[in-house]
Design a protein around this motif. Structure first.
Motif: not given
Length: 93
Positions: A65-66, A69, A72-73
């Protein structure tokens, strides 16, 4: 007379952490089994392998997840117009 149908067992919702821990556990058990002609022996305590599996799965999920993230941006302002696609097949001079 037919026996009454029993209710199907409840279906547990999928838990990604549990699923990953189960895969890790199977791998750890496979690596810790000694098979002889007459027996199979697990070199490590299966409960300890299960605990380690959940700890590894939790760490993997947190890091995933880290790391995911920021990725994904990227490119959120990127858009493709039909005119842009048409120019890909245009004859080049």
């Amino acid at each position: 007379m037919a026996a009454p149908a029993s209710a199907p067992p409840p279906v547990l919702p999928s838990d990604p952490l549990r699923d990953l821990a189960a895969k890790i556990y199977v791998e750890l058990v496979c690596r810790n089994v000694v098979v002889t002609e007459n027996a199979a022996q697990i070199k490590s305590n299966p409960e300890n392998l299960a605990k380690i599996s959940f700890k590894l799965a939790d760490a993997f999920q947190r890091i995933h997840i880290e790391i995911g993230r920021p990725a994904a941006q990227k490119n959120q302002d990127f858009s493709v117009n039909s005119a842009d696609l048409a120019s890909w097949n245009a004859a080049k001079p």
